[in-house]
Design an enzyme around this catalytic site. Sequence first.
Site, PDB file in Angstrom:
ATOM      1  N   ARG A   1      44.216  -7.724   1.347  1.00 53.21           N
ATOM      2  CA  ARG A   1      45.504  -7.337   0.766  1.00 53.21           C
ATOM      3  C   ARG A   1      46.366  -6.659   1.822  1.00 53.21           C
ATOM      4  O   ARG A   1      47.584  -6.845   1.876  1.00 53.21           O
ATOM      5  CB  ARG A   1      45.293  -6.389  -0.420  1.00 53.21           C
ATOM      6  CG  ARG A   1      44.801  -7.095  -1.662  1.00 53.21           C
ATOM      7  CD  ARG A   1      44.758  -6.165  -2.851  1.00 53.21           C
ATOM      8  NE  ARG A   1      44.077  -6.816  -3.959  1.00 53.21           N
ATOM      9  CZ  ARG A   1      44.689  -7.462  -4.947  1.00 53.21           C
ATOM     10  NH1 ARG A   1      45.996  -7.531  -5.005  1.00 53.21           N
ATOM     11  NH2 ARG A   1      43.986  -8.046  -5.902  1.00 53.21           N
ATOM     12  N   GLU A  18      65.940  -7.575 -19.604  1.00 58.13           N
ATOM     13  CA  GLU A  18      65.637  -7.383 -18.172  1.00 58.13           C
ATOM     14  C   GLU A  18      66.836  -7.792 -17.327  1.00 58.13           C
ATOM     15  O   GLU A  18      67.181  -7.126 -16.345  1.00 58.13           O
ATOM     16  CB  GLU A  18      64.435  -8.239 -17.757  1.00 58.13           C
ATOM     17  CG  GLU A  18      63.127  -7.816 -18.393  1.00 58.13           C
ATOM     18  CD  GLU A  18      61.947  -8.596 -17.848  1.00 58.13           C
ATOM     19  OE1 GLU A  18      62.092  -9.323 -16.840  1.00 58.13           O
ATOM     20  OE2 GLU A  18      60.859  -8.495 -18.440  1.00 58.13           O
ATOM     21  N   HIS A  62      59.176  -4.123 -15.259  1.00 61.40           N
ATOM     22  CA  HIS A  62      57.912  -4.353 -15.952  1.00 61.40           C
ATOM     23  C   HIS A  62      58.199  -4.606 -17.433  1.00 61.40           C
ATOM     24  O   HIS A  62      58.966  -3.861 -18.039  1.00 61.40           O
ATOM     25  CB  HIS A  62      57.006  -3.127 -15.770  1.00 61.40           C
ATOM     26  CG  HIS A  62      55.673  -3.309 -16.401  1.00 61.40           C
ATOM     27  ND1 HIS A  62      54.705  -4.125 -15.858  1.00 61.40           N
ATOM     28  CD2 HIS A  62      55.151  -2.814 -17.545  1.00 61.40           C
ATOM     29  CE1 HIS A  62      53.643  -4.112 -16.646  1.00 61.40           C
ATOM     30  NE2 HIS A  62      53.888  -3.326 -17.668  1.00 61.40           N
ATOM     31  N   GLU A  74      50.651   3.890  -7.480  1.00 61.76           N
ATOM     32  CA  GLU A  74      50.031   3.766  -8.798  1.00 61.76           C
ATOM     33  C   GLU A  74      50.654   2.576  -9.535  1.00 61.76           C
ATOM     34  O   GLU A  74      51.874   2.555  -9.769  1.00 61.76           O
ATOM     35  CB  GLU A  74      50.279   5.059  -9.581  1.00 61.76           C
ATOM     36  CG  GLU A  74      49.483   5.146 -10.847  1.00 61.76           C
ATOM     37  CD  GLU A  74      49.913   6.338 -11.694  1.00 61.76           C
ATOM     38  OE1 GLU A  74      49.650   6.314 -12.895  1.00 61.76           O
ATOM     39  OE2 GLU A  74      50.528   7.281 -11.137  1.00 61.76           O
ATOM     40  N   LEU A  75      49.844   1.614  -9.893  1.00 64.06           N
ATOM     41  CA  LEU A  75      50.342   0.370 -10.478  1.00 64.06           C
ATOM     42  C   LEU A  75      51.180   0.628 -11.733  1.00 64.06           C
ATOM     43  O   LEU A  75      50.673   1.195 -12.707  1.00 64.06           O
ATOM     44  CB  LEU A  75      49.149  -0.543 -10.814  1.00 64.06           C
ATOM     45  CG  LEU A  75      49.521  -1.927 -11.312  1.00 64.06           C
ATOM     46  CD1 LEU A  75      50.193  -2.745 -10.234  1.00 64.06           C
ATOM     47  CD2 LEU A  75      48.280  -2.644 -11.831  1.00 64.06           C
ATOM     48  N   ASP A  76      52.438   0.201 -11.694  1.00 65.75           N
ATOM     49  CA  ASP A  76      53.381   0.404 -12.802  1.00 65.75           C
ATOM     50  C   ASP A  76      53.470   1.869 -13.203  1.00 65.75           C
ATOM     51  O   ASP A  76      53.856   2.184 -14.339  1.00 65.75           O
ATOM     52  CB  ASP A  76      53.010  -0.469 -14.016  1.00 65.75           C
ATOM     53  CG  ASP A  76      53.133  -1.955 -13.704  1.00 65.75           C
ATOM     54  OD1 ASP A  76      54.056  -2.331 -12.977  1.00 65.75           O
ATOM     55  OD2 ASP A  76      52.286  -2.731 -14.182  1.00 65.75           O
ATOM     56  N   ILE A 133      49.330  -7.088  -6.478  1.00 69.47           N
ATOM     57  CA  ILE A 133      49.273  -5.627  -6.353  1.00 69.47           C
ATOM     58  C   ILE A 133      49.415  -5.256  -4.876  1.00 69.47           C
ATOM     59  O   ILE A 133      48.767  -5.866  -4.014  1.00 69.47           O
ATOM     60  CB  ILE A 133      47.944  -5.090  -6.931  1.00 69.47           C
ATOM     61  CG1 ILE A 133      47.888  -5.367  -8.439  1.00 69.47           C
ATOM     62  CG2 ILE A 133      47.795  -3.602  -6.647  1.00 69.47           C
ATOM     63  CD1 ILE A 133      46.557  -5.051  -9.087  1.00 69.47           C
TER      64      ILE A 133
HETATM   65  N1  NHR Z   1      51.984  -2.571  -6.479  1.00 69.88           N
HETATM   66  C1  NHR Z   1      51.951  -1.246  -6.530  1.00 69.88           C
HETATM   67  N2  NHR Z   1      51.264  -0.617  -5.593  1.00 69.88           N
HETATM   68  N3  NHR Z   1      52.572  -0.535  -7.490  1.00 69.88           N
HETATM   69  C2  NHR Z   1      53.233  -1.164  -8.461  1.00 69.88           C
HETATM   70  O1  NHR Z   1      53.841  -0.447  -9.389  1.00 69.88           O
HETATM   71  C3  NHR Z   1      53.298  -2.582  -8.481  1.00 69.88           C
HETATM   72  C4  NHR Z   1      52.656  -3.264  -7.434  1.00 69.88           C
HETATM   73  C5  NHR Z   1      52.655  -4.654  -7.400  1.00 69.88           C
HETATM   74  C6  NHR Z   1      53.266  -5.373  -8.391  1.00 69.88           C
HETATM   75  C7  NHR Z   1      54.400  -5.533 -10.604  1.00 69.88           C
HETATM   76  C8  NHR Z   1      53.413  -5.394 -11.789  1.00 69.88           C
HETATM   77  C9  NHR Z   1      54.099  -5.697 -13.128  1.00 69.88           C
HETATM   78  O2  NHR Z   1      55.292  -5.415 -13.311  1.00 69.88           O
HETATM   79  C10 NHR Z   1      53.876  -4.722  -9.469  1.00 69.88           C
HETATM   80  C11 NHR Z   1      53.920  -3.327  -9.504  1.00 69.88           C
HETATM   81  C12 NHR Z   1      50.660  -7.749 -10.692  1.00 69.88           C
HETATM   82  C13 NHR Z   1      49.554  -7.216 -11.317  1.00 69.88           C
HETATM   83  C14 NHR Z   1      48.182  -7.819 -11.119  1.00 69.88           C
HETATM   84  O3  NHR Z   1      47.232  -7.448 -11.783  1.00 69.88           O
HETATM   85  C15 NHR Z   1      49.727  -6.093 -12.116  1.00 69.88           C
HETATM   86  C16 NHR Z   1      50.984  -5.522 -12.251  1.00 69.88           C
HETATM   87  C17 NHR Z   1      52.086  -6.072 -11.603  1.00 69.88           C
HETATM   88  C18 NHR Z   1      51.912  -7.182 -10.825  1.00 69.88           C
HETATM   89  N4  NHR Z   1      48.003  -8.771 -10.151  1.00 69.88           N
HETATM   90  C19 NHR Z   1      46.760  -9.449  -9.820  1.00 69.88           C
HETATM   91  C20 NHR Z   1      46.252  -8.999  -8.423  1.00 69.88           C
HETATM   92  O4  NHR Z   1      45.040  -9.109  -8.229  1.00 69.88           O
HETATM   93  C21 NHR Z   1      46.939 -10.941  -9.753  1.00 69.88           C
HETATM   94  C22 NHR Z   1      47.409 -11.519 -11.041  1.00 69.88           C
HETATM   95  C23 NHR Z   1      47.910 -12.955 -10.906  1.00 69.88           C
HETATM   96  O5  NHR Z   1      48.039 -13.489  -9.801  1.00 69.88           O
HETATM   97  O6  NHR Z   1      48.220 -13.534 -11.976  1.00 69.88           O
HETATM   98  O7  NHR Z   1      47.069  -8.631  -7.558  1.00 69.88           O
HETATM   99  O8  NHR Z   1      53.438  -6.146 -14.095  1.00 69.88           O
HETATM  100  C1  GAR Z   2      59.521 -10.842 -16.073  1.00 69.31           C
HETATM  101  O1  GAR Z   2      59.427 -10.757 -17.461  1.00 69.31           O
HETATM  102  C2  GAR Z   2      58.942  -9.602 -15.425  1.00 69.31           C
HETATM  103  O2  GAR Z   2      59.143  -8.437 -16.184  1.00 69.31           O
HETATM  104  C3  GAR Z   2      57.495  -9.941 -15.408  1.00 69.31           C
HETATM  105  O3  GAR Z   2      57.423 -11.322 -15.117  1.00 69.31           O
HETATM  106  C4  GAR Z   2      58.631 -11.960 -15.553  1.00 69.31           C
HETATM  107  C5  GAR Z   2      59.230 -12.689 -14.385  1.00 69.31           C
HETATM  108  O4  GAR Z   2      60.233 -13.545 -14.808  1.00 69.31           O
HETATM  109  N1  GAR Z   2      56.817  -9.214 -14.368  1.00 69.31           N
HETATM  110  C6  GAR Z   2      55.519  -9.097 -14.334  1.00 69.31           C
HETATM  111  O5  GAR Z   2      54.798  -9.426 -15.265  1.00 69.31           O
HETATM  112  C7  GAR Z   2      55.001  -8.530 -13.052  1.00 69.31           C
HETATM  113  N2  GAR Z   2      53.595  -8.529 -13.089  1.00 69.31           N
HETATM  114  P1  GAR Z   2      61.189 -14.252 -13.750  1.00 69.31           P
HETATM  115  O6  GAR Z   2      60.323 -14.891 -12.685  1.00 69.31           O
HETATM  116  O7  GAR Z   2      61.899 -15.308 -14.557  1.00 69.31           O
HETATM  117  O8  GAR Z   2      62.119 -13.217 -13.204  1.00 69.31           O
END
Ligand code: NHR
Ligand code: GAR
Length: 221
Positions: free
Chosen positions: A70, A179, A114, A148-150, A97
């Site tokens: 990563r 959004e 989010h 911290e994630l989200d 992430i």
């Molecule tokens: N990274 C950090 N450090 N902090 C945040 O607040 C983040 C981030 C990266 C992405 C978007 C987030 C969302 O809005 C985001 C916020 C991906 C995952 C996830 O589990 C979770 C939350 C978000 C984005 N990803 C998996 C992974 O292993 C892969 C999932 C997939 O490919 O479908 O990275 O929801």
């Molecule tokens: C949006 O609903 C956003 O909030 C969500 O994915 C969609 C993207 O739509 N984000 C996540 O779930 C991040 N993990 P878009 O590609 O049409 O903008």
Amino acid sequence: MSEAALTRLGILISGTGSNLQQFIDACACGELAATIALVISNNPEAEGLQRASRGGLTTTCINHREYESREAFDQALVDTLRMHEVDIVILAGFMRILTPVLIRPYLGRMLNIHPSLLPKYPGLHTHQRALAAGDTEAGATVHFVTQELDGGPPVLQARIPVLSGDTAGRLATRVSKMEHIIYPLATRWLVAGRLVLVNEGACLDGEPLPPSGVSYSEGLV
Ligand code: NHR
Ligand code: GAR
């Protein structure tokens, strides 16, 4: 205003790019005093890449599968963002992430949208989780990205009612309309210097924001 004066956005996507489209439109009509310096997708198949090309934007794919960690993937993102002199990073449906390698240099200059009423339902499958819990409201939250994630400080949140017969898909469609309104608006605040991250809290116009951020209502500017 000359092109050189505009804030440079780097937009990270993984999929459809409907939020990206809002930024393309907002920059084109001058609603956002910014230029999209670069669109990066981790997913070579992302529909948003075509959308960006159609809009005449510079695009690149940085495929996470080609990196051994990563951190190495994030370093490639940082190098590319720097090369394009990006000021602000916008996560728009970005699905990887991120590690401190990317978070640290852009702390206070990176936003995410989010699809839930944070702090409820960080992570994935937010709409299924809201429906399973019997929630009467759903929504979306723009927040600063921290390690911290989200979990970074919320900036702007829009709420919508859950309707009887809602499925995750239907809810997602209605949430996504909100959004499209709140994400460019919150970004406008950041670009204008009105929104800042101070000591792990979000401040707008010098005032600390409440734990869920500003609650969106029509007429908010
Ligand atoms: N990274 C950090 N450090 N902090 C945040 O607040 C983040 C981030 C990266 C992405 C978007 C987030 C969302 O809005 C985001 C916020 C991906 C995952 C996830 O589990 C979770 C939350 C978000 C984005 N990803 C998996 C992974 O292993 C892969 C999932 C997939 O490919 O479908 O990275 O929801
Ligand atoms: C949006 O609903 C956003 O909030 C969500 O994915 C969609 C993207 O739509 N984000 C996540 O779930 C991040 N993990 P878009 O590609 O049409 O903008």
